[in-house]
Design an enzyme around this catalytic site. Structure first.
Site, short mmCIF file in Angstrom:
data_model
loop_
_atom_site.label_atom_id
_atom_site.label_comp_id
_atom_site.label_asym_id
_atom_site.label_seq_id
_atom_site.Cartn_x
_atom_site.Cartn_y
_atom_site.Cartn_z
N ILE A 141 0.83 -1.21 0.00
CA ILE A 141 0.00 0.00 0.00
C ILE A 141 0.86 1.26 0.00
CG2 ILE A 141 -1.69 1.34 1.32
CD1 ILE A 141 -2.95 -1.33 2.18
N ASP A 148 11.12 2.39 6.29
CA ASP A 148 10.62 1.02 6.37
C ASP A 148 11.80 0.10 6.67
OD1 ASP A 148 9.65 -1.61 5.89
OD2 ASP A 148 8.07 -0.80 4.60
N ALA A 187 -4.30 3.33 8.12
CA ALA A 187 -3.80 1.97 8.37
C ALA A 187 -4.44 1.40 9.63
CB ALA A 187 -2.28 2.00 8.47
N ARG A 188 -3.77 1.57 10.78
CA ARG A 188 -4.29 1.09 12.06
C ARG A 188 -4.10 2.19 13.10
NH1 ARG A 188 -6.69 -2.08 9.64
NH2 ARG A 188 -6.64 -4.37 9.69
N ASP A 196 -8.78 7.84 9.64
CA ASP A 196 -9.87 6.92 9.29
C ASP A 196 -10.02 5.79 10.30
OD1 ASP A 196 -11.92 5.96 7.40
OD2 ASP A 196 -10.52 4.31 7.01
N GLU A 236 -14.02 2.29 18.27
CA GLU A 236 -14.94 2.40 17.13
C GLU A 236 -16.27 1.72 17.45
OE1 GLU A 236 -13.15 1.09 13.49
OE2 GLU A 236 -11.38 2.32 13.72
N HIS A 246 -13.76 4.80 9.24
CA HIS A 246 -13.08 3.55 8.90
C HIS A 246 -13.62 2.96 7.59
CE1 HIS A 246 -10.84 -0.10 10.82
NE2 HIS A 246 -10.64 -0.04 9.52
#
Length: 333
Positions: free
Chosen positions: A181, A200, A257-258, A282, A287, A306
């Protein structure tokens, strides 16, 4: 061979049947049963519970497990397969998970029993990467805010990031995570003319973009910072107060992502104190997002419920991708 496919509100029986057509053509007998929920929010609540607490967090209804010992393959998206459930499927040789994460499956126990576990890690590449670009544009160009103000009867052109908005072309993009992604986001942003760098620890290979050696360097140099790491014990809270203090005051942070990748309280403080310009988020620690959540009181944040991965292509392609993976495995045996 017999396969049990567990459908849900996102991948329903019709989508599942169509997506698994190649398995049928391979003479695999497909049985589709549904993990039922009253609505999408109820399913999402169970999914989040499983992501946070593992496959033992929720038990499957007994009707889904009828004749469990007759199946050779089990396919699921969100439905949990814990140790006790796997034991009921006495003859399964393959578990297929229609998503990138496999938190809802006790994969370690399955592998101990000689069961092969496959997932579909590439299914969300297009949906999440496109949404990420949309979130960047919405935040820096104040698209959501403008819409909100106009519907309240306000002709407003002054925003938290000033009267004149920045452009992607003249920005340095910092990607935290450069997997499927993250690298796709880079591909989508490159034609805008932005300079792209990434952090990364796991990336190896050639790229048109600049790899930086430390997270601290990336956050201090970037105008737009976007999260694309996987959430693990090691990456939880990887962006926190220390990093917000290093960012430019004009920086914005994107997270599709998270939630756990960013310390949520530290981000709230950074936005409140205007240590950074803004954020577009998001995903959340809790949630659905409560009405009294601090995000709802901030002017310098764009929030969405989300939905980054919620596209037709994402869910409808997952059974097709998994079918190809399973058939490739079977044809090697």
């Amino acid at each position: 061979m017999k396969c049990l496919a567990i459908a849900d509100l996102f991948i329903d029986k019709q989508v599942m049947e169509k997506g698994l057509q190649k398995l049928k053509e391979y003479n695999i007998d497909i049985t589709i049963r549904e993990w039922k929920h009253n609505d999408i929010e109820a399913l999402q609540k169970d999914n989040i519970n499983l992501e946070k607490n593992g496959s033992d967090a929720i038990e499957l209804p007994k009707d889904i497990l009828k004749d469990a010992d007759t199946f050779d393959i089990v396919i699921t998206q969100f439905a949990p397969l814990n140790k006790d459930t796997i034991d009921k499927f006495k003859n399964i040789k393959i578990i297929g998970v229609l998503r990138a994460g496999i938190e809802n499956v006790n994969s370690k126990y399955a592998e101990e029993k000689g069961i092969d576990v496959f997932n579909t890690p590439g299914r969300s590449i297009t949906s999440v990467s496109e949404f990420t670009v949309g979130m960047i544009l919405s935040e820096i160009r104040n698209i959501a805010r403008s819409n909100h103000y106009l519907k309240e009867g306000k002709w407003e052109k002054k925003f938290p990031n000033g009267i004149l908005a920045p452009e992607i072309k003249n920005s340095k993009i910092g990607l935290i995570g450069y997997g499927d992604i993250g690298s796709r986001v880079a591909d989508l942003l490159r034609p805008f003319g932005a300079k792209i760098q990434f952090f990364d620890d796991y990336f190896q290979g050639e790229t048109k973009d600049e790899k930086v050696e430390t997270l601290e360097q990336l956050v201090s140099e970037s105008d737009i910072i976007s999260m694309h790491y996987r959430l693990t014990n090691e990456t939880k809270g990887m962006v926190n107060k220390k990093h917000f203090n290093l960012m430019k005051k004009s920086a914005i942070v994107i997270n599709t992502a998270r939630s756990g990748l960013i310390n949520e309280n530290d981000l709230i403080d950074a936005l409140k104190d205007q240590r950074i310009s803004g954020a577009a988020i998001d995903v959340y620690d809790e949630e659905p997002l409560p009405l009294n959540h601090p995000y709802n009181k901030l002017e310098n944040i764009t929030i969405t419920p989300h939905v980054a991965g919620s596209t037709i292509g994402n869910f409808s392609n997952s059974p097709i991708i998994l079918s190809d993976i399973i058939l490739k495995f079977l044809n090697k045996k």
